[in-house]
Design an enzyme around this catalytic site. Structure first.
Site, PDB file in Angstrom:
ATOM      1  N   LYS A  51       0.841  -1.207   0.000  1.00 27.07           N
ATOM      2  CA  LYS A  51       0.000   0.000   0.000  1.00 27.07           C
ATOM      3  C   LYS A  51       0.872   1.253   0.000  1.00 27.07           C
ATOM      4  CE  LYS A  51      -3.892  -2.441   2.006  1.00 27.07           C
ATOM      5  NZ  LYS A  51      -4.665  -2.868   3.182  1.00 27.07           N
ATOM      6  N   GLN A  95      -5.146  -1.666   9.235  1.00 26.13           N
ATOM      7  CA  GLN A  95      -5.009  -3.013   8.669  1.00 26.13           C
ATOM      8  C   GLN A  95      -5.616  -4.039   9.627  1.00 26.13           C
ATOM      9  OE1 GLN A  95      -3.814  -3.553   5.559  1.00 26.13           O
ATOM     10  NE2 GLN A  95      -4.161  -5.742   5.723  1.00 26.13           N
ATOM     11  N   ASP A 118     -11.465   2.346   3.275  1.00 24.77           N
ATOM     12  CA  ASP A 118     -11.805   0.916   3.177  1.00 24.77           C
ATOM     13  C   ASP A 118     -13.305   0.724   2.926  1.00 24.77           C
ATOM     14  OD1 ASP A 118      -9.738  -1.012   3.457  1.00 24.77           O
ATOM     15  OD2 ASP A 118      -9.506  -0.533   5.586  1.00 24.77           O
TER      16      ASP A 118
END
Ligand code: GUN
Length: 283
Positions: A51, A95, A118
């Site tokens: 990422k 995460q 997200d």
């Protein structure tokens, strides 16, 4: 049979994002992403590194917060609060999975929905349900891009999703429905799963079990998208689909690695760009 090249499609998405990022920078705006990782799960470390690399490719500002495994909920919440208030940060990603003493839901609910790249916050999940959204969930949106890259029209097709997670299965079904597929969600309690999956023109496997989808479960000419990321008996990376046996039955199939994985990150970049635009009143 054609193999769908997720790396190529993701590269095209990232190039488009980079071009739009350059336009924003000309206006004095640099999209910024904060990535939080707690503990030392090796798979999560690889994802987070990828990422960061993608942020660099797109020209974004990015900050990684690598917190020790013993971080408390209060400390994690305080970091999210700080990032919610930081104007340089347009997107916040924590995460998952978190160490077991921390609560995923509490963190997700604490991220400002406008920075939730997200699309895990209930506000964004609800927006997706009614088709009025800012952010699409990264993996399901990446799967849709891969399907689009085949040229196959989703409208009227029978789509079967295997798996009902909040991250993939459920939102995947919704995105397929938005594009006028007739959608069926299957899961571990589905009776006679092969009889259902064999009806699929488009089959999305998001189960988390190595080589679970075998040739007898696939309709001739189906588009097969493999969201799985597993290790086989030899420790080799593999998907939820038994690729070697299934591939010749398909019109299109994604490989693992090099299929859905790179797309998830490309869509995260797109969401971060969108977040930067919204937060600067650019549409
Ligand atoms: N863990 C596995 N996939 C994801 C994802 O898409 N986002 C986050 N935050 N964590 C994950």
């Amino acid at each position: 049979m054609q193999i769908i090249d997720g790396k190529a499609v993701s590269k095209a998405v990232k190039e488009q994002v980079k071009n739009e990022c350059d336009e924003l920078k000309a206006k004095g705006i640099t999209p910024g992403l904060a990535v939080i990782i707690v503990g030392d799960d090796p798979a999560s470390q690889v994802y987070v590194r990828n990422k960061e690399r993608a942020c660099e490719e797109c020209g974004f500002y990015s900050v990684k917060y690598a917190l020790p495994a013993e971080t408390t909920q209060e400390e994690l919440n305080a970091l999210v609060d700080e990032l919610n208030g930081d104007d340089k940060i347009n997107g916040i990603l924590c995460q998952l999975p978190l160490p077991s003493h921390l609560d995923d839901k509490e963190v997700i609910n604490r991220i400002d929905p406008i920075k939730d790249v997200d699309a895990f916050h209930p506000v964004n999940v609800g927006a997706i349900m009614i088709g009025d959204y800012n952010f699409l969930p990264c993996t399901p949106a990446g799967v849709m891009e891969l399907i689009h890259s085949t040229g196959v029209d989703v409208t009227g097709k029978k789509a079967v999703v295997i798996g009902r997670s909040n991250i993939v299965g459920k939102p995947q079904a919704m995105l397929l429905l938005h594009e006028n597929a007739t959608v069926e969600i299957t899961h571990s309690r589905t009776v006679d799963l092969p009889s259902v999956t064999k009806t699929a023109d488009i089959l999305v496997a998001a189960i988390g079990k190595a080589k679970f989808v075998t040739a007898d479960m696939v309709k001739d000419g189906a588009v097969v998208i493999d969201v799985g990321m597993n290790r086989d008996e030899n420790g080799k990376l593999c998907g939820d689909v038994d690729f070697e046996n299934v591939k010749d039955k398909c019109s299109f199939i994604t490989p693992v690695p090099g299929g859905v994985g790179p797309m998830t990150i490309a869509m995260l970049m797109r969401n971060t760009l969108t977040a930067a635009k919204i937060q600067n009143n650019i549409r």
